[in-house]
Write a protein that holds these residues in place. Sequence first.
Motif, PDB file in Angstrom:
ATOM      1  N   LEU A   1       0.811  -1.208   0.000  1.00 58.11           N
ATOM      2  CA  LEU A   1       0.000   0.000   0.000  1.00 58.11           C
ATOM      3  C   LEU A   1       0.854   1.270   0.000  1.00 58.11           C
TER       4      LEU A   1
ATOM      5  N   PRO B   1      -5.533 -12.198  -4.125  1.00 62.61           N
ATOM      6  CA  PRO B   1      -6.671 -12.410  -3.211  1.00 62.61           C
ATOM      7  C   PRO B   1      -6.837 -11.297  -2.174  1.00 62.61           C
ATOM      8  N   ASN B   2      -5.777 -10.664  -1.767  1.00 58.89           N
ATOM      9  CA  ASN B   2      -5.872  -9.587  -0.791  1.00 58.89           C
ATOM     10  C   ASN B   2      -6.539  -8.370  -1.431  1.00 58.89           C
ATOM     11  N   PHE B   3      -7.730  -8.034  -0.948  1.00 58.71           N
ATOM     12  CA  PHE B   3      -8.512  -6.979  -1.594  1.00 58.71           C
ATOM     13  C   PHE B   3      -7.783  -5.643  -1.609  1.00 58.71           C
ATOM     14  N   ASP B   4      -7.172  -5.273  -0.497  1.00 57.70           N
ATOM     15  CA  ASP B   4      -6.495  -3.971  -0.423  1.00 57.70           C
ATOM     16  C   ASP B   4      -5.445  -3.833  -1.517  1.00 57.70           C
TER      17      ASP B   4
ATOM     18  N   ALA C   1      -6.968  -4.037  -5.159  1.00 57.82           N
ATOM     19  CA  ALA C   1      -7.680  -2.805  -5.499  1.00 57.82           C
ATOM     20  C   ALA C   1      -6.711  -1.663  -5.740  1.00 57.82           C
ATOM     21  N   ASP C   2      -5.626  -1.658  -4.988  1.00 55.39           N
ATOM     22  CA  ASP C   2      -4.620  -0.619  -5.186  1.00 55.39           C
ATOM     23  C   ASP C   2      -3.959  -0.774  -6.559  1.00 55.39           C
TER      24      ASP C   2
ATOM     25  N   ASN D   1     -13.158 -13.737 -11.032  1.00 56.67           N
ATOM     26  CA  ASN D   1     -13.304 -12.819  -9.902  1.00 56.67           C
ATOM     27  C   ASN D   1     -14.258 -11.672 -10.251  1.00 56.67           C
ATOM     28  N   TYR D   2     -15.310 -11.558  -9.477  1.00 54.87           N
ATOM     29  CA  TYR D   2     -16.334 -10.542  -9.735  1.00 54.87           C
ATOM     30  C   TYR D   2     -15.751  -9.124  -9.785  1.00 54.87           C
ATOM     31  N   ILE D   3     -14.932  -8.808  -8.788  1.00 49.99           N
ATOM     32  CA  ILE D   3     -14.383  -7.448  -8.720  1.00 49.99           C
ATOM     33  C   ILE D   3     -13.534  -7.161  -9.957  1.00 49.99           C
TER      34      ILE D   3
END
Lengths: 468, 339
Positions: free
Chosen positions: B141, B176-179, B182-183, B223-225
């Motif tokens: 991050l 798999p880690n969303f954070d 997404a970043d 993966n939906y996202i």
Amino acid sequence: MAINGEYPLDPKCYEIVGEIGSGVSAMVYKAKCITNSSIVAIKSIDLDQSRSDLDTIRLETKTMSLLSHPNILRAHCSFSVGRRLWVVMPFMSAGSLQSIISSNFASGLPETCIAIVLKETLKALCYLHDQGHVHRDVKAGNILVGYDGVVKLADFGVSAPVYDINFDSRLKEIAGTPYWMAPEVIHSHNGYGVKADIWSFGITALELAHGRPPLSHLPPSKSLLFKITKRFRFSDYDSHSSNHNKKFSKAFKDMVGLCLHQDPTKRPTADKLLKHVFFKNSHKTCDFLVKNLLVGLPTVEERFKASNKMVRGDETGLFERQRRVSGWNFNFEGFQMDPVYPGAARLSNNNDTNKASCSKDKEEMMFNSALSKRVRFRADLVIPCKRLDLDVFSSSSASPALSISTPTEEQEATPLGGDGSGGVETTKEEQLMEVVDRLTRELEQERRKNKELLAEMEFLKGVLHASP
Amino acid sequence: MKGLFKSKPRTPAEIVRLTRDLLVQFDMGSVRESKREEKMVELSKYIRELKCVLYGNSEAEPVAESCTQLTQEFFKENTLRLLINCLPKLNLEARKDATQIVANLQRQQVQSRLIASDYLERNIDLMDILMTGYENTDMALHYGSMLRECIRHQVVAKYVLESEHLKKFFEFIQLPNFDIAADAAATFKELLTRHKSTVAEFLTKNYDWFFAEYNSKLLESTNYITRRQAVKLLGDMLLDRSNSATMTKYVCSRDNLRILMNLLRESSKTIQIEAFHVFKLFAANQNKPADIANILVANKSKLLRLLGELKTDKEDQQFDADKAQVMQEIASLEPKELA
């Protein structure tokens, strides 16, 4: 407790134990992490239904995972499971202060306990504000307590609630959480500063003291609704006689008064507030909470089940809670907030006990006209949701739902007047909103009657067929 | 005691120099173990001070002159490289401060020049270090935020776009880690939308491999996202005027149409709506190749029914108008002879 234990990013590694919270687009579960045997809370957000876009959610979870403070609930990890996002968090076994209150302390917490939990919450706010973050949703429902009496502030942003288990959580996703909102937040769309958190903190103090935030309790009867709108001031807490006997210290009242200053610049910072005598004199620790707050408390799961029944049994309550308030006046003596209703200010200004100077009157007018923007905004959000809710009860909701939204759209079209005329428009609008409110309620009642009749008919039919 | 010897406040340039001296020691590993903790506290303090100069604090707004001084001194030597290298050694609060400093410096102008851009151009390999962040849960991050700030500069974005790094994004986005995922997705989007001419040139040159990967890895992801973000970004790219050449090419491919039609049938409303914004380009194309037209004709009734039922949650006049136009276009289509 496995603090440093790894939390896997795979739903198969968690065993759901029970449901402990729910909202429109999110559920909260108690679960067991199989790989490290710890108990966790999992917030499962339906990304397709959530009002927030992915970027907002990304920023929220990112903020949350980069915060590190003993009084802030930090997520262990988050990952997607189909269309849902799972946010794995530590399980706070005593749940939120809001649920503790509604289960065991209906008329509020003892002042000593309030001092402890508020002090812990304030430490979290100091840290957040120092980091340049604004919490935006400080309230008892977002203050969680662990089995050991540890207090943590939770739930960043407004995408979905954690543990917030009365129907506030359902409202929250529709329209924010109005009772805790600072005046400058109500009156503008970008008014959130750190001082708005201080206001909400003050409202939360009142909530803890009295068992609920100011004005949250509005009975559905029409006559009372009428009375409320006709009066400038209405002591929300008067209806609960038990509160009359409650005595709070001067330090406490003074602290709350500082938080609830109408002018955000005059409210103290979190740092400064922490040095207030009310907190300086609070030396009790988390153990005190364990002994005085957590004893005999039903589990979070039990409380959730109980509150769920309540929600289903009282659907009209949902509408009642959407009444709007244009501002607050803090009543020091009574230690409560007196709501100011849009449009009502001018009607009965004279018999107000406060000195309503000309400038204040003007300010109120500005309040009101500013508010009407917000009101429409809210009405806009509220109505589609009602439609959704109604769909559950009846299959032919299309046309009545339309008739609800029509007056609102008309209001939308009404342009906002200038300084002088603004007041008149507000009154008119207020009346319209009342009509909308009333119609909505009536419609809801009709629907329920209709449903009951249908059920009865079905039942009778069944009896008929069963008889030889 | 401290008060007695309180010297006059340090200038921003001095704080930069003190920070740099400590960073050098940590970077070379020349800090003695016994002194380590003490020096780390000191370093964190200087980093916090730098942040206060750039962002101000509760009492004071930032001063332009001080910011300029700080920026100049910072980029005079290799402070940024040292800071990036040492970031994993810092504690969480210092890392966050450092990330905010780096973000702010990208925007600081000295004599109306963004000197950060000049520095990064000379030290473009720093992007390689920042990119490795996505493979490290602890650093992702922080490095990710820094990277996103650096690609504000066109030269830097161009470098990353044309490097091998870009291919890695197709994997990072699906972590798999969303954070972290997404970043990475946010950075990927920034790379492909921010600098119009660079992006247009990149897409034209790399059309084949890029969209092959984009379709198979992102639009057809499980993966939906990933699917949701990818179809949204695809719409953003193709609807941008500067990418019209790419768009024209994209909407002439049967394979692309098939993928979009599948997305249009998803059970997720959000994905359906985003897919519509790309699908409409296929339908609206006035020079539809025969095979595209024939697919649309063959599925005419199904498409019309699906589109008829497709509605946005909030009223959206533009969407309704687009939809009406697309439906009319499809309804009027006749089978074409294959060329």
